[in-house]
Design an enzyme around this catalytic site. Structure first.
Site, PDB file in Angstrom:
ATOM      1  N   HIS A 188      41.853  44.586  33.274  1.00  0.00           N
ATOM      2  CA  HIS A 188      41.045  43.933  33.034  1.00  0.00           C
ATOM      3  C   HIS A 188      40.806  42.259  33.230  1.00  0.00           C
ATOM      4  O   HIS A 188      39.806  42.044  33.896  1.00  0.00           O
ATOM      5  CB  HIS A 188      40.653  44.136  31.344  1.00  0.00           C
ATOM      6  N   GLU A 189      41.859  41.726  33.007  1.00  0.00           N
ATOM      7  CA  GLU A 189      41.904  40.375  33.226  1.00  0.00           C
ATOM      8  C   GLU A 189      41.976  40.368  35.663  1.00  0.00           C
ATOM      9  O   GLU A 189      40.850  39.271  36.326  1.00  0.00           O
ATOM     10  CB  GLU A 189      43.044  39.443  33.269  1.00  0.00           C
TER      11      GLU A 189
ATOM     12  N   HIS B 229      38.064  39.958  36.433  1.00  0.00           N
ATOM     13  CA  HIS B 229      37.959  38.265  35.944  1.00  0.00           C
ATOM     14  C   HIS B 229      38.120  38.085  37.000  1.00  0.00           C
ATOM     15  O   HIS B 229      37.017  37.039  37.696  1.00  0.00           O
ATOM     16  CB  HIS B 229      38.355  38.038  34.904  1.00  0.00           C
TER      17      HIS B 229
END
Length: 441
Positions: free
Chosen positions: A8-9, A12
């Site tokens: 997820h990170e 980003h």
């Protein structure tokens, strides 16, 4: 959890880098820093003690003064579409990873037990609707049900609705089916330990497992004793053994205890004294239980089993359907939590997550991949909720600023974020309390 948070990170992070935004810090976890380093572009990488989340900190004028030469690389000066892409990259990556995991599960293949009713509790909702043992559940609300997982998905959709549930079943050795309408007006789920099927009065079919040792784990207390495969289990500490669940429950609750097993070998009773070991449950928030290292030989009749496997191209469709099913489940449960149809006590916190992960890993690769996929979907869905502090909240703020043509005043933003973080903290605290209450029984 590290895999889900990390992907997820990372999404980003790479989206920000590709779109020309300077990243100051990439962090996995919260709390005490365990590992830290910097790359040539000045980004600080951090691994912290509690891997229950993470964040990507980007250069932004709203968080402090920025050198003139770095202004083009600030997040706040990027066009609207770039901001949206950076924020949406995290949840999108969670969904993509889940799709890959489910695809891999269907390519590897697995054997599933057909959803056949084992027992129906007298005077229960299922009994009142006319359901009987040995019936094969083929659909719920006109949706085909090939496994117990799909059945649970459809049953949970009715939680708190006080409506009716249509279950279509086939009798043994018959091709025709009948539909039974379950009245859910008085149906209630237990808050801390919801069991949808049991609350309806349905027990899945399980063949009677003989009390005979079919496997002994290597380097286990059983392997160090004189137990042998084929021994018939009779009693433990003088108490007759009725079934495997009774034996397992006793062993798990007595780590390091000296026990006396009575077995029959070639029709002769033998007394064997064994010192139990212990095993850890979960990854981070661990608990221990007693361990012996024996198991039965389970052979289900072929007519109860179904082999589910697809080729690489064919596996895409069922993998995507799993994404659709569990995305629907997540949004539905959030809606029921907000409206009070489902109790907040049903929330699972970090202890539940890590223990479930440990159990799934013990069951094998396919169950563990399935757990990771479900967790990845859940994290992605949670992050798109319009709560300040989450990705969905960031997107909402950006849309509002785009509509009004100017930034939202800092005081209002600060208030929104405080409310958002307070809500997130409350939910996490409630989930942790639920975990503790489950541990205490």
């Amino acid at each position: 959890m590290l895999f889900v948070v990390g992907t997820h990170e990372s999404a980003h992070f790479f989206a920000a880098r590709l779109l020309g935004v300077k990243v100051l810090r990439f962090s996995i976890g919260f709390g005490k820093t365990l590992l830290r380093w910097r790359d040539k572009k000045g980004t600080e990488y951090v691994f912290a003690l509690i891997p229950l989340g993470g964040y990507v900190k980007m250069l932004d004028e709203g968080e402090g003064p920025v050198a003139k030469k770095d202004l083009p690389f600030t997040y706040n000066r990027q066009p609207f579409y770039k901001k949206c892409l950076i924020v949406a990259a995290g949840p999108a990556m969670n969904i993509f990873c889940a799709l890959v995991l489910y695809w891999l599960i269907f390519v590897i293949g697995f054997v599933a037990v057909k959803p056949i009713i084992g027992e129906v509790r007298p005077h229960s909702i299922a009994a009142e609707a006319g359901l009987k043992p040995n019936q094969h559940i083929v659909s719920i609300d006109h949706h085909p049900t090939t496994t117990w997982t799909t059945i649970l998905l459809r049953v949970v959709a009715h939680a708190g609705n006080q409506d009716h549930l249509a279950i279509q079943v086939k009798e043994p050795n018959q091709s025709t089916s009948t539909t039974h309408l379950l009245d859910l007006s008085d149906w209630h789920l237990d808050g801390l330990s919801p069991d949808p099927l049991a609350s309806l009065g349905i027990t899945p079919y399980q063949p009677k497992i003989p009390l005979v040792i079919g496997a002994i784990s290597k380097d286990s207390p059983a392997a160090a004793s004189s137990l042998k495969i084929g021994d018939h289990l009779v009693a433990i500490n003088g108490t007759p053994i009725k079934d495997w669940p009774q034996l397992i429950t006793f062993i798990k609750s007595h780590p390091h205890a000296n026990i006396q097993l009575t077995v029959k070998r070639q029709h002769q009773p033998i007394e064997i004294t064994i010192k139990l070991g212990e095993q850890s449950n979960g990854f981070l928030f661990t608990s221990t239980s007693g361990y012996l290292g024996i198991g039965p030989t389970i052979k289900l009749p072929d007519n109860l089993l179904q082999n589910i496997q697809y080729g690489p191209w064919q596996a895409i469709a069922p993998a995507w359907q799993e994404i659709v099913n569990f995305t629907y489940l997540n949004f539905m449960l959030f809606g029921k939590l907000i409206t009070g149809k489902v109790s907040l006590q049903s929330l699972g916190g970090p202890i539940t997550i890590f223990e479930t992960a440990g159990e799934a890993l013990n069951y094998g690769l396919v169950p563990f991949l399935g757990f990771l996929a479900f967790l990845s979907i859940s994290v992605g869905i949670i992050n798109v909720l319009p709560i300040p502090g989450l990705d969905g909240g960031h997107l909402c703020i950006q849309f509002i600023e785009q509509l009004i043509g100017r930034p939202i005043p800092e005081k209002i933003l600060l208030t929104l974020y405080r409310v958002g973080f307070a809500l997130i903290f409350f939910v996490l605290l409630q989930a942790l309390i639920n975990d503790i209450l489950r541990m205490l029984g």
